[in-house]
Scaffold this motif. Structure first.
Motif, PDB file in Angstrom:
ATOM      1  N   THR A 164       0.848  -1.189   0.000  1.00  0.00           N
ATOM      2  CA  THR A 164       0.000   0.000   0.000  1.00  0.00           C
ATOM      3  C   THR A 164       0.881   1.235   0.000  1.00  0.00           C
ATOM      4  O   THR A 164       1.830   1.323   0.775  1.00  0.00           O
ATOM      5  CB  THR A 164      -0.907   0.024   1.250  1.00  0.00           C
ATOM      6  N   SER A 165       0.578   2.182  -0.883  1.00  0.00           N
ATOM      7  CA  SER A 165       1.353   3.419  -0.971  1.00  0.00           C
ATOM      8  C   SER A 165       0.566   4.577  -0.380  1.00  0.00           C
ATOM      9  O   SER A 165      -0.589   4.799  -0.753  1.00  0.00           O
ATOM     10  CB  SER A 165       1.698   3.737  -2.432  1.00  0.00           C
ATOM     11  N   VAL A 166       1.214   5.294   0.529  1.00  0.00           N
ATOM     12  CA  VAL A 166       0.611   6.466   1.162  1.00  0.00           C
ATOM     13  C   VAL A 166       1.321   7.710   0.641  1.00  0.00           C
ATOM     14  O   VAL A 166       2.543   7.803   0.701  1.00  0.00           O
ATOM     15  CB  VAL A 166       0.742   6.398   2.701  1.00  0.00           C
ATOM     16  N   VAL A 167       0.544   8.646   0.116  1.00  0.00           N
ATOM     17  CA  VAL A 167       1.097   9.911  -0.375  1.00  0.00           C
ATOM     18  C   VAL A 167       0.714  11.016   0.603  1.00  0.00           C
ATOM     19  O   VAL A 167      -0.475  11.206   0.898  1.00  0.00           O
ATOM     20  CB  VAL A 167       0.572  10.246  -1.784  1.00  0.00           C
ATOM     21  N   LEU A 168       1.723  11.719   1.113  1.00  0.00           N
ATOM     22  CA  LEU A 168       1.483  12.795   2.065  1.00  0.00           C
ATOM     23  C   LEU A 168       1.606  14.154   1.393  1.00  0.00           C
ATOM     24  O   LEU A 168       2.490  14.376   0.561  1.00  0.00           O
ATOM     25  CB  LEU A 168       2.471  12.731   3.233  1.00  0.00           C
ATOM     26  N   LEU A 169       0.695  15.036   1.747  1.00  0.00           N
ATOM     27  CA  LEU A 169       0.725  16.416   1.286  1.00  0.00           C
ATOM     28  C   LEU A 169       0.514  17.316   2.494  1.00  0.00           C
ATOM     29  O   LEU A 169       0.117  16.845   3.561  1.00  0.00           O
ATOM     30  CB  LEU A 169      -0.354  16.673   0.234  1.00  0.00           C
ATOM     31  N   ALA A 170       0.754  18.609   2.301  1.00  0.00           N
ATOM     32  CA  ALA A 170       0.526  19.570   3.377  1.00  0.00           C
ATOM     33  C   ALA A 170       0.032  20.869   2.765  1.00  0.00           C
ATOM     34  O   ALA A 170       0.378  21.196   1.629  1.00  0.00           O
ATOM     35  CB  ALA A 170       1.811  19.804   4.174  1.00  0.00           C
ATOM     36  N   PRO A 171      -0.798  21.613   3.477  1.00  0.00           N
ATOM     37  CA  PRO A 171      -1.311  22.874   2.932  1.00  0.00           C
ATOM     38  C   PRO A 171      -0.212  23.909   2.781  1.00  0.00           C
ATOM     39  O   PRO A 171       0.759  23.931   3.530  1.00  0.00           O
ATOM     40  CB  PRO A 171      -2.337  23.317   3.988  1.00  0.00           C
ATOM     41  N   GLY A 172      -0.384  24.753   1.753  1.00  0.00           N
ATOM     42  CA  GLY A 172       0.524  25.864   1.571  1.00  0.00           C
ATOM     43  C   GLY A 172       1.866  25.525   0.969  1.00  0.00           C
ATOM     44  O   GLY A 172       2.780  26.346   0.997  1.00  0.00           O
ATOM     45  N   MET A 173       1.994  24.305   0.410  1.00  0.00           N
ATOM     46  CA  MET A 173       3.291  23.917  -0.146  1.00  0.00           C
ATOM     47  C   MET A 173       3.224  23.622  -1.638  1.00  0.00           C
ATOM     48  O   MET A 173       4.181  23.126  -2.218  1.00  0.00           O
ATOM     49  CB  MET A 173       3.837  22.694   0.590  1.00  0.00           C
TER      50      MET A 173
END
Length: 332
Positions: A164-173
């Motif tokens: 399983t692949s988890v992709v992380l993001l964050a606001p403002g980037m």
């Protein structure tokens, strides 16, 4: 110096970190005993759930990994972590930043943390990643978390290395645009918007949901990647991430997807080993002179590159057959 591989594997199965570390070092160093190591590990592999975590720098991959470790440990699971760091331009080793940030688990005997250098390999992982995963699997880890370098748009190798692949993001980037450029939206099974206490988190989640829906052609029963908002530094939302991971695992097992993914992963691993062996054999059989001669004929217009490649392979096969048919000397 040669090591007692069966004894080393037995110690790793008992959870001795030094034995696990030595086995992974043999993998990283492409030890002459690597074949023996893999042969010993093979019957003991196939039980661990491999979760890959990727995303751009600054989204909180290491913090999220540490929070996931804590959640899995509360559930009584043994956890292995492979954190891939950029190679040092001076020593070639890993910079070890991930290990520093996960120091709270360092004294837990149910957690094994290993930082590995990419050593110039693109795609966010090291070439030794599949074999290192096998070591942790055979050592009895229930869950293996593989954290990529996080260098941006080449972070897609993880899709071929994880269940399983988890992709992380964050606001403002600007991660939404970055992800679209990288094709990273095609590899995620679970999406996490970390640092959700910041302004713009809801907008990032909406944008991500919109982009995931663009052009999708899913049929009834197909997996639709969920989007989970977290504040990993405070552990918020991590239980929801674990729940999403378990749902994806159950969905894959029910439809045979997990077995197919692992077979595809094994096929890539075998192919990589075969190609590496072929390159080594070309050097060992002194095919270099033949290659140089063929290259000169290509430059001179006598041969096209495809015809030259066919001749090189044919010559390599002839020399290999000659070597294989050579009688061996008397045994000592």
């Amino acid at each position: 110096m040669a090591v007692d591989v069966p004894d080393l594997v037995a110690q790793a199965r008992e959870g001795r970190p030094r034995a696990v570390a030595r086995l992974i070092s043999l993998v990283e160093g492409a030890s002459p005993q690597l074949r023996e190591v893999m042969a010993q590990l093979a019957p003991r592999c196939g039980n661990a759930y491999v979760v890959g975590l990727t995303g751009s720098p600054g989204v909180g991959k290491s913090t999220s990994t540490s929070a996931l470790v804590a959640a899995y440990r509360r559930a009584g699971k043994r956890v292995g972590i492979l954190a891939f760091d950029p190679s040092s331009p001076f020593s070639g080793g890993a910079l070890l930043g991930d290990r520093v940030r996960m120091g709270e688990h360092a004294s837990d005997p149910g957690v094994y943390i290993r930082s590995m250098a990419t050593r110039g390999h693109l795609g966010g992982l090291a070439w030794a990643a599949p074999q290192a995963v096998r070591v942790l699997d055979a050592a009895g880890c229930d869950v293996i978390l593989v954290e990529t370098v996080g260098v941006g748009q080449s972070e897609v190798d993880i899709a071929s290395q994880a269940d399983t692949s988890v992709v992380l993001l964050a606001p403002g980037m600007g991660d939404g645009i970055q992800a679209a450029k990288a094709g990273i939206l095609e590899i995620g099974d679970v999406y996490v918007v970390n640092k959700a206490d910041r302004d713009g988190a809801d907008a990032t989640a909406r944008e991500l949901n919109h982009m995931l829906g663009l052009g999708e052609a899913r049929e009834a029963g197909d997996w639709r990647p969920p989007i989970v908002k977290t504040v990993a530094a405070r552990g918020e939302g991590i239980d929801e991430v674990v729940e999403a991971l378990e749902k994806h695992r159950a969905w894959m097992e029910e439809r045979g997807v997990l077995a197919r993914r692992r077979a595809t992963r094994a096929a890539r691993e075998v192919e990589t080993i075969a190609v590496t062996a072929l390159r080594e054999r070309m050097g060992e059989l002194r095919a270099g002179q033949r290659l140089d001669a063929l290259a000169e004929r290509v430059v001179g217009g006598e041969l096209d590159p495809y015809a030259a490649a066919d001749k090189l392979l044919a010559g390599l096969a002839e020399v290999a057959d000659a070597v294989d048919s050579t009688p061996s000397g008397p045994s000592r």
